[in-house]
Design an enzyme around this catalytic site. Sequence first.
Site, PDB file in Angstrom:
ATOM      1  N   LYS A 263       4.418   8.818   8.937  1.00  0.00           N
ATOM      2  CA  LYS A 263       4.204   8.272  10.309  1.00  0.00           C
ATOM      3  C   LYS A 263       5.168   8.762  11.441  1.00  0.00           C
ATOM      4  O   LYS A 263       5.086   9.576  11.785  1.00  0.00           O
ATOM      5  CB  LYS A 263       3.821   6.595  10.298  1.00  0.00           C
ATOM      6  CG  LYS A 263       2.818   6.369   9.472  1.00  0.00           C
ATOM      7  CD  LYS A 263       2.416   5.040   9.365  1.00  0.00           C
ATOM      8  CE  LYS A 263       0.849   4.963   8.487  1.00  0.00           C
ATOM      9  NZ  LYS A 263       1.034   4.238   7.248  1.00  0.00           N
TER      10      LYS A 263
ATOM     11  N   TYR B 222       1.056  -1.065  -0.138  1.00  0.00           N
ATOM     12  CA  TYR B 222      -0.160  -0.006  -0.143  1.00  0.00           C
ATOM     13  C   TYR B 222       0.965   1.257   0.042  1.00  0.00           C
ATOM     14  O   TYR B 222       1.841   1.398   0.745  1.00  0.00           O
ATOM     15  CB  TYR B 222      -0.929  -0.152   1.098  1.00  0.00           C
ATOM     16  CG  TYR B 222      -1.732   1.373   1.299  1.00  0.00           C
ATOM     17  CD1 TYR B 222      -2.826   1.450   0.455  1.00  0.00           C
ATOM     18  CD2 TYR B 222      -1.388   2.045   2.765  1.00  0.00           C
ATOM     19  CE1 TYR B 222      -3.494   2.846   0.860  1.00  0.00           C
ATOM     20  CE2 TYR B 222      -2.180   3.365   2.762  1.00  0.00           C
ATOM     21  CZ  TYR B 222      -3.354   3.504   1.771  1.00  0.00           C
ATOM     22  OH  TYR B 222      -3.895   4.716   1.876  1.00  0.00           O
TER      23      TYR B 222
ATOM     24  N   ASP C 217       9.066   2.842  -0.251  1.00  0.00           N
ATOM     25  CA  ASP C 217       7.968   3.437   0.459  1.00  0.00           C
ATOM     26  C   ASP C 217       8.261   2.961   2.007  1.00  0.00           C
ATOM     27  O   ASP C 217       8.036   1.793   2.182  1.00  0.00           O
ATOM     28  CB  ASP C 217       6.798   3.097  -0.083  1.00  0.00           C
ATOM     29  CG  ASP C 217       5.675   3.692   0.965  1.00  0.00           C
ATOM     30  OD1 ASP C 217       5.889   4.410   1.831  1.00  0.00           O
ATOM     31  OD2 ASP C 217       4.408   3.663   0.275  1.00  0.00           O
TER      32      ASP C 217
END
Length: 430
Positions: free
Chosen positions: A268, A146, A240
Amino acid sequence: MKLKRKKSQKLFAEAKTMFPGGVHSPVRAFKSVGGTPLFIIKGEGAHIWDVDGNKYLDFCCSWGPLILGHNNASIRKSVTKTLQNGTSFGTPTPIGNEIGKLILKGNKYLDKIRFVSSGTEAVMSAIRLARGYTGKSKLIKFDGCYHGHVDSLLVKAGSGLATFGVSTSAGIPDSLAKETLVLPLNDLPAVEKTLKKHKDIAAVIIEPVPANNGLLLQDKKYLKALSKLCKQYGVLMIYDEVISGFRVGLHGAAGYYGIKPDLITYGKIIGGGMPVGAFGGKAKIMKHIAPEGNVYQAGTLSANPIALSAGVAMIKTLIKPGFYEKQEKKTKYFVHKILKHTNKKGYTFNIQTIGSIFWLAFSDKRIQRSDEIASESMSKFNMLHSILLENGIYLGPSGYEVGFVSAAHSYKDLDKAVKIMTAALDKVMG
Ligand SMILES: *Cc1c(COP(=O)(O)O)cnc(C)c1O
């Protein structure tokens, strides 16, 4: 005893009259596990409290950013101090340099970095940069990774042997979805074949620690070979690291595996619980970003000083010697204790783990690809989730989500969680 949920239920009913599905991010709605999402009003250390007064040991940790736990004192202090002088100036600020130095000093995986406001924005910008730098347009992504809600990455593999992407969301033009080729993880020949066939590929993007669809840990050998193929075909390798960055080590998965990709994206943890993302990489590529180069990228609230002051306090804690070793040791202790029980009972169950990330896999084989996850296992997770919630343990509300152990989780907390989790697993699996 059933926990009280009255206030959460009432607030959720009201929220649904104002917000689509009652939420601002879909997984929060508890659709896959069922029931009402909890309205949380407080977090402290490893615990959260809902509006009905229930307390939970939290393994979701805001989906990953809170590696120091909730309401960390040094982050709170840093944010409060910065806040005294205003919230945003739309100019360079000294704190920008401070976090830049903290991240780049002694970091051989990253030469230059730019701050944005979310992980999605980081990925979107890195892709534009890769396309601008290479002058090519197509992307390779992997099934089970994702990358945020970026148009060209909300795609899955088409039917049959076609690798051209089909969008997984309405509102994405076919012409855009087709620019992305979707391949299975852990399959090098598929990558080589695709690189050979398509001459217009700008980048291969991967979560080097795939942690959004179970925890599909890849082999170092595979990641190394992937980089080699990219180099051979003149394609950029993008890591990523929105989850793995600052999580599996100070230098993320790049440092963990000892591989320098061309570009890396962050989110994050880098923002210490504030809305921050970043992308960075090799200097010769990063210089193509405006105003130095001709790939445009901008943000009114980019590198916001309040948000960065949370990140600065966060990273200052993470660089302390032994931080990551301690988290990993604690997580292993927790995981092994649960597995000791489930193995003795002979359950078809395993926990896949790296650093302070863990994922409950209702399987006895190592899972490395999304198509190896049995969809029936999700009903087991859903049962487990609701038993755990009743007993004061909060896991992310989907069996495809990973759990996080924070620095605030004590061995005592983990012992308590083992007791509750093994009893819950007996109910689900026994
Ligand atoms: C969370 C995540 C994103 C998206 O970040 P947001 O801040 O939610 O936009 C992108 N990539 C990975 C690997 C993620 O885990």
